[in-house]
Design a protein around this motif. Structure first.
Motif, mmCIF file in Angstrom:
data_model
loop_
_atom_site.group_PDB
_atom_site.id
_atom_site.type_symbol
_atom_site.label_atom_id
_atom_site.label_comp_id
_atom_site.label_asym_id
_atom_site.label_seq_id
_atom_site.Cartn_x
_atom_site.Cartn_y
_atom_site.Cartn_z
ATOM 1 N N LYS A 80 0.812 -1.215 0.000
ATOM 2 C CA LYS A 80 0.000 0.000 0.000
ATOM 3 C C LYS A 80 0.846 1.265 0.000
ATOM 4 C CE LYS A 80 -3.869 -2.276 2.319
ATOM 5 N NZ LYS A 80 -4.664 -2.416 3.556
ATOM 6 N N ASP A 81 2.137 1.140 0.303
ATOM 7 C CA ASP A 81 3.024 2.304 0.314
ATOM 8 C C ASP A 81 3.658 2.567 -1.055
ATOM 9 O OD1 ASP A 81 2.566 2.712 3.011
ATOM 10 O OD2 ASP A 81 4.256 1.451 3.623
ATOM 11 N N TYR A 82 3.331 1.731 -2.041
ATOM 12 C CA TYR A 82 3.986 1.834 -3.341
ATOM 13 C C TYR A 82 3.024 2.224 -4.460
ATOM 14 C CZ TYR A 82 8.276 -0.286 -1.608
ATOM 15 O OH TYR A 82 9.446 -0.529 -0.919
ATOM 16 N N ARG A 228 9.239 -17.212 0.608
ATOM 17 C CA ARG A 228 7.975 -17.950 0.555
ATOM 18 C C ARG A 228 6.870 -17.121 -0.102
ATOM 19 N NH1 ARG A 228 8.266 -23.117 3.303
ATOM 20 N NH2 ARG A 228 10.504 -23.352 3.665
ATOM 21 N N VAL A 229 7.156 -16.626 -1.300
ATOM 22 C CA VAL A 229 6.167 -15.863 -2.060
ATOM 23 C C VAL A 229 6.136 -16.402 -3.496
ATOM 24 C CG1 VAL A 229 6.420 -13.749 -0.699
ATOM 25 C CG2 VAL A 229 7.832 -14.095 -2.736
ATOM 26 N N LEU A 230 4.989 -16.247 -4.147
ATOM 27 C CA LEU A 230 4.840 -16.653 -5.535
ATOM 28 C C LEU A 230 5.546 -15.637 -6.416
ATOM 29 C CD1 LEU A 230 3.378 -18.711 -7.426
ATOM 30 C CD2 LEU A 230 1.532 -17.043 -7.594
ATOM 31 N N VAL A 231 6.563 -16.076 -7.167
ATOM 32 C CA VAL A 231 7.316 -15.148 -8.007
ATOM 33 C C VAL A 231 7.027 -15.338 -9.492
ATOM 34 C CG1 VAL A 231 9.158 -14.895 -6.331
ATOM 35 C CG2 VAL A 231 9.327 -16.687 -8.057
ATOM 36 N N LYS A 232 6.436 -16.477 -9.842
ATOM 37 C CA LYS A 232 6.125 -16.728 -11.240
ATOM 38 C C LYS A 232 5.060 -17.808 -11.328
ATOM 39 C CE LYS A 232 8.460 -18.061 -15.577
ATOM 40 N NZ LYS A 232 9.771 -18.433 -16.184
ATOM 41 N N ALA A 233 4.208 -17.718 -12.342
ATOM 42 C CA ALA A 233 3.185 -18.740 -12.554
ATOM 43 C C ALA A 233 2.815 -18.786 -14.022
ATOM 44 C CB ALA A 233 1.941 -18.455 -11.713
ATOM 45 N N GLU A 234 2.545 -19.986 -14.514
ATOM 46 C CA GLU A 234 2.064 -20.178 -15.877
ATOM 47 C C GLU A 234 0.908 -21.166 -15.818
ATOM 48 O OE1 GLU A 234 5.370 -21.671 -18.065
ATOM 49 O OE2 GLU A 234 6.414 -19.728 -18.173
ATOM 50 N N GLY A 235 -0.083 -20.977 -16.669
ATOM 51 C CA GLY A 235 -1.209 -21.897 -16.649
ATOM 52 C C GLY A 235 -2.049 -21.804 -17.900
ATOM 53 N N VAL A 264 11.113 -5.568 -4.741
ATOM 54 C CA VAL A 264 11.381 -4.143 -4.848
ATOM 55 C C VAL A 264 11.840 -3.599 -3.498
ATOM 56 C CG1 VAL A 264 10.354 -1.882 -5.306
ATOM 57 C CG2 VAL A 264 9.709 -3.859 -6.711
ATOM 58 N N ASN A 265 12.912 -2.828 -3.532
ATOM 59 C CA ASN A 265 13.405 -2.148 -2.335
ATOM 60 C C ASN A 265 13.788 -3.118 -1.225
ATOM 61 O OD1 ASN A 265 14.105 0.489 -1.564
ATOM 62 N ND2 ASN A 265 12.358 0.629 -0.174
ATOM 63 N N GLY A 266 13.979 -4.396 -1.577
ATOM 64 C CA GLY A 266 14.376 -5.390 -0.590
ATOM 65 C C GLY A 266 13.317 -5.734 0.431
ATOM 66 N N GLU A 267 12.035 -5.344 0.167
ATOM 67 C CA GLU A 267 11.030 -5.583 1.201
ATOM 68 C C GLU A 267 9.699 -6.138 0.702
ATOM 69 O OE1 GLU A 267 9.818 -2.053 3.227
ATOM 70 O OE2 GLU A 267 9.443 -0.916 1.390
ATOM 71 N N VAL A 268 9.399 -6.014 -0.585
ATOM 72 C CA VAL A 268 8.093 -6.467 -1.050
ATOM 73 C C VAL A 268 8.179 -6.922 -2.503
ATOM 74 C CG1 VAL A 268 7.350 -4.167 -1.793
ATOM 75 C CG2 VAL A 268 5.624 -5.879 -1.176
ATOM 76 N N TRP A 269 7.427 -7.969 -2.840
ATOM 77 C CA TRP A 269 7.351 -8.458 -4.220
ATOM 78 C C TRP A 269 6.144 -7.830 -4.882
ATOM 79 C CZ3 TRP A 269 10.796 -12.016 -6.472
ATOM 80 C CH2 TRP A 269 11.762 -12.545 -5.601
ATOM 81 N N LEU A 270 6.380 -7.172 -6.027
ATOM 82 C CA LEU A 270 5.317 -6.477 -6.745
ATOM 83 C C LEU A 270 5.196 -7.031 -8.163
ATOM 84 C CD1 LEU A 270 6.015 -2.781 -5.633
ATOM 85 C CD2 LEU A 270 4.246 -4.332 -4.771
ATOM 86 N N PRO A 271 4.039 -6.857 -8.806
ATOM 87 C CA PRO A 271 3.849 -7.356 -10.171
ATOM 88 C C PRO A 271 4.918 -6.820 -11.119
ATOM 89 C CG PRO A 271 1.755 -6.682 -9.232
ATOM 90 C CD PRO A 271 2.815 -6.220 -8.274
ATOM 91 N N ALA A 272 5.412 -7.694 -11.993
ATOM 92 C CA ALA A 272 6.409 -7.304 -12.981
ATOM 93 C C ALA A 272 5.902 -7.511 -14.396
ATOM 94 C CB ALA A 272 7.701 -8.101 -12.782
ATOM 95 N N ARG A 273 5.078 -8.542 -14.591
ATOM 96 C CA ARG A 273 4.632 -8.834 -15.950
ATOM 97 C C ARG A 273 3.451 -9.788 -15.919
ATOM 98 N NH1 ARG A 273 5.998 -13.136 -19.132
ATOM 99 N NH2 ARG A 273 5.771 -12.893 -21.393
ATOM 100 N N PHE A 274 2.514 -9.575 -16.840
ATOM 101 C CA PHE A 274 1.398 -10.496 -17.042
ATOM 102 C C PHE A 274 1.217 -10.664 -18.543
ATOM 103 C CE2 PHE A 274 -2.932 -11.433 -18.179
ATOM 104 C CZ PHE A 274 -3.317 -12.426 -17.297
ATOM 105 N N GLU A 275 0.931 -11.882 -18.973
ATOM 106 C CA GLU A 275 0.709 -12.131 -20.388
ATOM 107 C C GLU A 275 -0.407 -13.146 -20.561
ATOM 108 O OE1 GLU A 275 3.296 -13.072 -24.458
ATOM 109 O OE2 GLU A 275 4.180 -13.412 -22.476
ATOM 110 N N GLY A 276 -1.292 -12.902 -21.508
ATOM 111 C CA GLY A 276 -2.381 -13.823 -21.797
ATOM 112 C C GLY A 276 -2.522 -14.049 -23.289
#
Length: 322
Positions: A80-82, A228-235, A264-276
């Motif tokens: 929420k800070d980003y 322990r976070v989801l960094v990539k997914a394909e389906g 990002v900033n060593g503290e939170v994982w944020l969206p980088a890319r989505f493709e459909g």
């Protein structure tokens, strides 16, 4: 895992939209920041089979997915800070499969009043006119109120929902609808990552239409072992999916998607890319027939003084996906 309807059936910067900060809020000044330039797609290579690394046992997948869900919810407080930019490019096809139209939309994504916002700022490289800006703000205001109403209704009914009040798929429920198999450890962007394949169980009993989507899905997930976070997914979807005879939602068999996050900033994982790729439509949240891609960049952080400052991604530019 915390997979929500909004994630499974929407795009970054499109469905995650609510009202922008009100005119009464302090004016925000933006410090210039150099955007992170995307380049070649990320690749994963097997971890080195030597020493203690080769002897380490793989984590329990069920426990890992539960950790992912817990950490995803905790990350929202930091997210929420980003704010960041999302550039969406859509290539629409005609009935014969030929290219009909290419459209680009640029969004500014952030959180306001506890709800994620995606504000359209450019269309096909052109700034919005004053009239278009007014309509965009009206759309966001309306969408914001609906999100709050859905969330309040879900709370009253004792249902789990995301920040926008959409159904939330818990890790335990996902495991009841399918299974994660073939776990393995690889190196992704220099970090230990656990990869597992997911396949829904066609015999599993579902409670909602959204659960039917998850049950009829196959894919692969990449989980950062340390964070322990989801960094990539394909389906992809193995069956045609319709709600209301296709008027509410309509996803064609074979439609596939992929998503990535970056730290990002060593503290939170944020969206980088989505493709459909394929054909999917869900009310006003998502609609494409062809190919669509969203690339996120220019991550910045709000300060208590209402200024916005640039931050750095922990992923080196050459490793950032195209």
């Amino acid at each position: 895992m915390g997979l929500s309807e909004a994630i499974a059936l929407t795009l970054p910067g499109q469905a995650n939209t609510v009202a922008p900060p009100s005119a009464q809020e302090p004016a925000q000044s933006v410090a210039p920041s150099a955007p992170i330039t995307p380049s070649a797609p990320t690749t994963s290579a097997p971890a080195k089979e030597d020493g203690k690394a080769a002897e380490r046992s793989l984590p329990d997948i069920a426990a890992l997915m539960n950790d992912v869900e817990t950490n995803q919810r905790a990350a929202e407080a930091i997210e929420k800070d980003y704010l960041y930019r999302s550039l969406v490019t859509e290539q629409r096809l005609d009935s014969r499969g030929g290219l009909k139209k290419t459209e680009t939309m640029e969004y500014e994504v952030f959180w306001a009043n506890g709800v994620p916002v995606g504000r359209l700022v450019k269309k096909d490289g052109r700034e919005l006119s004053p009239d278009e800006q007014k309509k965009e703000n009206e759309r966001i205001d309306k969408d914001s109120e609906k999100a709050k109403e859905r969330r309040q209704k879900a709370d009253k009914e004792g249902k789990e929902s995301d920040a926008r009040g959409h159904d939330l798929m818990t890790a335990s429920r996902a495991l009841e609808l399918g299974s994660f198999t073939s776990p393995r450890r690889v190196q992704l962007n220099g970090r230990d990552t656990i990869v597992a394949d997911y396949a829904g169980d066609p015999k599993a009993k579902t409670r909602t239409r959204f659960e039917e989507v998850v049950r009829d899905m196959m894919g692969t997930v990449w989980v950062d072992e340390q964070d322990r976070v989801l960094v990539k997914a394909e389906g992809h979807f193995v069956n045609n999916f319709k709600i209301g005879g296709g008027l509410v939602a309509n996803i064609q068999k074979g439609t596939n998607f992929s998503m990535e996050q970056r730290k990002v900033n060593g503290e939170v994982w944020l969206p980088a890319r989505f493709e459909g790729q394929g054909s999917a439509r869900a009310l006003l949240f998502l609609g494409f027939n062809g190919h669509i891609e969203a690339v996120e960049s220019d991550y910045r952080k709000f300060k208590a003084t209402s200024t916005i400052v640039p931050v750095e991604s922990s992923v080196e530019p050459e490793a950032i996906p195209k």
